[in-house]
Design an enzyme around this catalytic site. Structure first.
Site, PDB file in Angstrom:
ATOM      1  N   GLY A  73      -5.279  -8.123 -24.373  1.00  0.00           N
ATOM      2  CA  GLY A  73      -4.335  -9.234 -24.381  1.00  0.00           C
ATOM      3  C   GLY A  73      -3.659  -9.416 -25.727  1.00  0.00           C
ATOM      4  N   GLY A  90       2.382  -3.771 -22.174  1.00  0.00           N
ATOM      5  CA  GLY A  90       2.577  -2.339 -22.408  1.00  0.00           C
ATOM      6  C   GLY A  90       1.797  -1.773 -23.578  1.00  0.00           C
ATOM      7  CE  LYS A  91      -3.064  -5.237 -25.378  1.00  0.00           C
ATOM      8  NZ  LYS A  91      -2.643  -5.960 -24.144  1.00  0.00           N
ATOM      9  CG  ASN A 124       7.115  -1.566 -22.997  1.00  0.00           C
ATOM     10  OD1 ASN A 124       7.701  -0.554 -22.637  1.00  0.00           O
ATOM     11  ND2 ASN A 124       6.134  -2.108 -22.287  1.00  0.00           N
ATOM     12  CE  LYS A 144      -8.563  -2.585 -23.681  1.00  0.00           C
ATOM     13  NZ  LYS A 144      -7.202  -3.152 -23.761  1.00  0.00           N
TER      14      LYS A 144
END
Length: 215
Positions: A118, A15-16, A175, A38
């Site tokens: 990851g 859930g990043k 999360n 990102k």
């Protein structure tokens, strides 16, 4: 809150991306100047899917920094860890390009949220782990966890790695979107991790991502 923060997770698909977008939205609502990045996106071409999700959650169109590639400096087509995706694409991951892009964003925005690929131990190159890069850059970490089975183990391993590398934990994000279907496990995970955070990283913040935040 000011500067560059690295958003990592206890595992992949924890859930990043949603957590990064929601945190950015909250900071915007507080009047902060914030952008997400990102640095390495795999499984995509031209546009980083995670950045598109961030902007959707933030209620923002693609920014000029997105169009310039500063928020997505390295994109690889194969959906794998960066070291493998780069090898299969036949080119090396350019760490200098990533560093420069982050520095340029930090010069334009009050807060930069950098979403990793990851977990902390994911290899960026054959010789450099994600956690190595975080330590080199001196970024505090925002760690995303959940209430699914196994999360306690993975979170404590991440805590141990952060301590070993001398990296500051800014906050732990629980999360709820990825909670276990077993309510007992989910609630116990929350209670246990909240206590361990206070014991192991007393200055770190506890945050929660609600099920209603799901994209």
């Amino acid at each position: 809150m000011k500067g560059v923060y690295f958003v990592s997770g206890i595992d992949t698909d924890i859930g990043k991306t949603v957590a990064t977008g929601v945190l950015a939205k909250q900071l915007l609502q507080q009047g902060k100047s914030v952008i997400t990045q990102k640095p390495v996106q795999t499984g995509c071409q031209n546009i980083a899917d995670d950045i598109a999700v961030h902007r959707k959650i933030m209620g923002k169109p693609m920014q000029e920094a997105d169009k310039q590639g500063l928020t997505m400096p390295e994109i690889f087509s194969y959906p794998a860890s960066p070291h493998l995706a780069a090898r299969l694409d036949g080119r090396a991951l350019d760490l200098d390009k990533i560093r420069t892009a982050t520095q340029q964003l930090a010069a334009q925005y009050e807060i930069v949220l950098v979403e990793g690929a990851g977990g902390l131990m994911v290899p960026l190159t054959e010789n450099l782990l994600t956690i190595d890069y975080i330590r080199q850059q001196g970024y505090p970490v925002i760690l995303v966890t959940s209430g699914r089975l196994g999360s306690i183990n993975h979170t404590l391993l991440s805590f141990a790695a952060l301590k070993q590398y001398g990296i500051r934990l800014h906050s732990l994000v629980f999360n709820h979107i990825h909670d276990s279907r077993d309510a007992h496990i989910a609630q116990d995970s929350l209670n246990y991790l909240k206590c361990r955070l206070k014991a192991d990283f007393s200055e770190a913040e506890w945050m929660e991502l609600a099920k209603t935040d799901a994209v």
